[in-house]
Structures are given as C-alpha cells and as structure tokens.
Design a protein around this motif. Structure first.
Motif, short mmCIF file in Angstrom:
data_model
loop_
_atom_site.label_atom_id
_atom_site.label_comp_id
_atom_site.label_asym_id
_atom_site.label_seq_id
_atom_site.Cartn_x
_atom_site.Cartn_y
_atom_site.Cartn_z
N LEU A 133 -4.05 0.35 7.37
CA LEU A 133 -3.18 -0.72 6.90
C LEU A 133 -1.87 -0.62 7.68
CD1 LEU A 133 -3.71 -0.45 3.03
CD2 LEU A 133 -4.57 -2.27 4.52
N ARG A 266 -12.71 -9.30 3.92
CA ARG A 266 -11.95 -9.67 2.73
C ARG A 266 -12.82 -9.69 1.48
NH1 ARG A 266 -7.28 -12.81 3.11
NH2 ARG A 266 -7.41 -12.96 0.84
N LEU A 347 -8.18 -1.74 2.30
CA LEU A 347 -7.68 -2.92 1.58
C LEU A 347 -7.98 -2.85 0.09
CD1 LEU A 347 -8.73 -5.78 4.04
CD2 LEU A 347 -6.40 -5.19 3.42
N LEU A 354 -1.71 -6.30 6.30
CA LEU A 354 -2.93 -6.75 6.94
C LEU A 354 -2.76 -7.03 8.43
CD1 LEU A 354 -2.78 -8.14 3.88
CD2 LEU A 354 -4.92 -9.13 4.61
N SER A 358 -5.72 -6.28 11.64
CA SER A 358 -6.38 -7.51 12.06
C SER A 358 -6.23 -7.71 13.56
CB SER A 358 -5.78 -8.71 11.32
OG SER A 358 -5.89 -8.55 9.93
N MET A 392 -7.82 -13.32 8.49
CA MET A 392 -7.36 -12.40 7.45
C MET A 392 -6.09 -12.87 6.76
SD MET A 392 -9.65 -10.05 7.36
CE MET A 392 -8.80 -8.92 6.27
#
Length: 454
Positions: A133, A266, A347, A354, A358, A392
């Motif tokens: 993250l 997700r 997540l 995010l 990503s 995302m």
C-alpha cells in the motif's frame, strides 16, 4: 418589464464568489499558509520514519540475527507480526486505523484528534514492514486532521465550512511533493473530493498555497537532512515512438486488461475485507502472511529480491524502467501475479493508499506487453500506469496526469495513447463494478381504522 409577480419583492442573484471577496478569506489564506509548514514537516517526518522502518526490519534486523543478507522467507513471519500489530491497533484504538483502502480513494472529512494516533500507528506498521500500500491516503488524513486541530487551537469558534477548507488545505500540504508535483496532488484531491463549481476555486486557492509551501518544505528538509524528498521521479525515460495505428490498438488491449485485473483485485479485497472484519486480529495476521508468501514465491521463482513484491512500488518504478531489459517475460508475469495477490490481501486488512501499487502493477504489465510487436517500452509503461490507476482509483484525470507528467517530455508524445487506455479502462471497470443496492423503501403506514379517506 419585470417577470416577478406583483407584490413579490425582487431578490438580487446570489454572488457565488462573495466568500472569496470577504475579508475573512484573506485570514483563511494566511492560516493555511502558516499551518502548511508544520503539516508538511510532519508528513516529511512520517515518510522518513517509514523509510527507516523498512531498512530496520529488512536489512538491519536480519544482519543482527546473523543472516548473510535477507532470506527470501523473511517477509512471511515479519508480515504476520505486522498483521497482529495492525489488527490490535484497529480493534483497540479509536478510528479503526483510518480509511479502508479496499473501498477506494477516501473523500471523508478530517478525523478527530483522538483518532489520529491510531491512524498514524496503523499506517506506520503497515507501510514500514512491507505491506503493498502507499503513503498518500494516511498523509491526506493526517494532514486534514492536523490542520483542523491547529485551526481550532488558534480559533476555537471557526465555522464548519472554513474548518473543512482548512482540512482540505492540510491534505494538500501533506501530499504536496509525494507525487512529484504539487499539481498532481491537487488534481488527486480535487477529483477524490468531487468538488465543483465556484466552491472548487474557493477551496483550491488555499490548497494550492499550502501545497506550494509544503513542496518547498519537502525540498528544504530533503536538502538539509540529506534524506531526499521522497517524491515520485524517473531519471532516464527511453524515447517514445510517435503513436501509430498499432499503438492505438494496444491502448484498447491495455485498457481492457487493466479494467479486468483492477476489478478482480478490488472485488477480491472487498470480499476478504468482510471476512477479516469478523475475525479482525487472526484474519489480519493471515493476510500479512499471504503478502509474505507472495513475496517469497516471487523471490524463489524469479531469482530477484522479495522486495520487488513488497512495499508500495513508489521507489521501484525507476529501477524497474531502467533495468527492464534484464527482466524476462516470465519474471514480469510472475511479478504481476504476486504483486496483485499481495496488493489484494493488503487492501483487505491493512491501512494505506492505492496509488503507487496501482502504478507499479500497471507499469509491469505495460513492460511485459512491450516485448510484443507494435508497442514500444515507454508507451506500454505509460499506458499500463494510466489504465491500472483508473481501474483502481476511478479518477480519470488524475490517472492521465500520473502516467504522463512522470515521463517528462516523452509524456506529451504518449498522452493520446494514455487517454485512450484510461477511457477504455474507466468505462469497462465501471461496467464491471456492481451497482450498489438501493436501500429498501420504508413501508407505508397503515391507514387509521375508521378514519376519513381522501
């Protein structure tokens, strides 16, 4: 002739810019400028502490225990311990550690002062011990909370609207230099907040002022301490070919692939999050171990360091692009699979942002596809970043800017391709995202017995 009916007084149109013309607005600008200095310094200190924890847990600690380097299995027990700590922080401290990253980019207001310690601790443990993250979400929350706290200390009777503007400016200051430019942080926050119309300008001016001051503080502290600025940057970007028909075809392919991959990550994270919340501490330990296993599998399967899977990927983008020729397609595919699995698990349970994971997953995918005919390295790199970010984040303008401004002059060349890839990914990912169920309508009250009916 007036269109107002007789007897009804005419009312002057409301001036949407009246708050900006008011004398109090200048005071608000001064307050945000002053608060921007300590907030950006606190953000710099947060990032420096995260960096120190990374080297302490993955370099210093294995050496102190007598290992010659960091074993490939090392992340598994370490991230399980991180899961234990984060699970306890979320359960025991107010605020549940801040925003849940699986639910997307947060546009919530500033947290209360009592919630800030839990938010900071959950993010420090998550990011410092290698969870996949980024730091931008905790910094946005931290900046808003500190700004509102400082404003209330200076002016206890501050109005709610002014407090919201100060909180937004604090977020601007906290992420001012993180994305490589104050403007990128500004676009991220503007899109995430959903602000529009005259209110946008009212909030944007204090925010840009705080972001500019925060960027200067980052640069000054980086030079003074020798720690750098912790800003996103690429050193040498390869030349990008002028877009042609083949590259536009690749934009469609990359946009579609990113939409499906991003939606899968997700959905998997949200599915796991619902189960983690039922068994917070043991489930977070298990998710931490899954992140460690993904890093171990990549290290054993590719021969590269496990750190390629761990962390946000912010500092991995530059070496990834510079050393892309040394990666085989198999190693890149394995990196995508392991990083995506670790990202999904992170997540669902930990606290962070995010954006950078990503970008990293999309960049790896674009580099892997550039081994095929009709796609050059830089175009694939940029389109992968933009398409994966919008899948995302659901922030199309920010995604285009993240993918193009990062590349300098080459970003202008590939911008049309990035826009197409982002639009395709955005539309398809929205189509793949389930529509939230409408709340059940309240039952109509039963008519009174014996009462009159209309």
């Amino acid at each position: 002739m007036s269109a107002t009916p007789a007897g009804v007084p005419e009312t002057a149109p409301l001036d949407p810019f009246a708050p900006v013309r008011a004398r109090g607005y200048v005071g608000l600008l001064v307050m945000t400028a002053v608060l921007g200095v300590p907030i950006s310094a606190a953000a710099f200190g947060f990032l420096a502490l995260v960096s120190r924890l990374e080297s302490l847990t993955y370099t210093d600690l294995p050496e102190a225990l007598g290992f010659d380097g960091t074993p490939s299995w090392w992340p598994v027990p370490l991230l399980a311990v991180a899961g234990l700590l984060v699970g306890l922080i979320i359960r025991r401290l107010p605020g549940e550690g801040g925003h849940k990253p699986a639910e997307g980019v947060s546009s919530a207001g500033a947290p209360s002062a009592v919630e800030l310690p839990g938010i900071v601790l959950a993010a420090l443990v998550s990011l410092g011990i290698g969870v996949v993250l980024g730091p931008e979400a905790p910094l946005i929350t931290l900046g808003a909370g500190l700004a509102v706290l400082g404003a209330r200390l200076v002016k206890p009777d501050i109005e709610p609207k002014a407090s919201a503007i100060v909180g937004a400016a604090g977020s601007f200051a906290a992420v001012s230099a993180l994305l490589g430019s104050p403007l990128l942080g500004a676009f991220l926050l503007m899109e995430a907040s959903g602000l529009a119309g005259p209110m946008l300008g009212m909030v944007l001016v204090p925010g840009l002022l705080a972001a500019g001051i925060g960027s200067l503080v980052f640069i000054g502290l980086g030079s003074w301490t020798g720690l750098g600025t912790y800003s996103l940057a690429l050193d040498d970007v390869p030349h990008a070919d002028v877009p042609d028909v083949a590259s536009f075809g690749w934009a469609l392919v990359i946009g579609l692939a990113a939409a499906f991959l991003g939606t899968g990550i997700r959905r998997g994270a949200l599915y796991a999050q619902a189960r983690v919340e039922q068994w917070r501490v043991p489930a977070t330990v298990m998710m931490g171990a899954i992140v460690g296993v993904a890093a171990f599998v990549y290290a054993e399967g590719s021969g590269y360091e496990a750190s390629g899977v761990l962390y946000s990927g912010q500092h991995g983008l530059n070496p990834l692009l510079a050393d892309s020729a040394g990666y085989s397609v198999g190693a890149l595919v394995l990196l995508i699979v392991c990083k995506s699995a670790a990202y999904c698990a992170s997540l669902s349970s930990f606290r962070g942002g995010l954006v950078f994971p990503s970008m990293f997953v999309g960049a790896v995918g674009g580099i892997a596809l550039s081994h095929l005919p009709g796609l050059d390295l830089t175009s694939g790199f940029a389109m992968g970043i933009g398409a994966m970010c919008v899948a995302m984040l659901k922030l199309p303008m920010t995604s285009v800017l993240l993918a193009t401004l990062l590349l300098g002059s080459q970003g202008l060349t590939v911008m049309p391709l990035v826009i197409l890839a982002v639009v395709v990914s955005y539309v398809v990912s929205l189509r793949l995202t389930p529509v939230p169920a409408a709340p059940a309508a309240a039952p109509l009250p039963a008519p009174a017995v014996g009462g009159d009916t209309a």
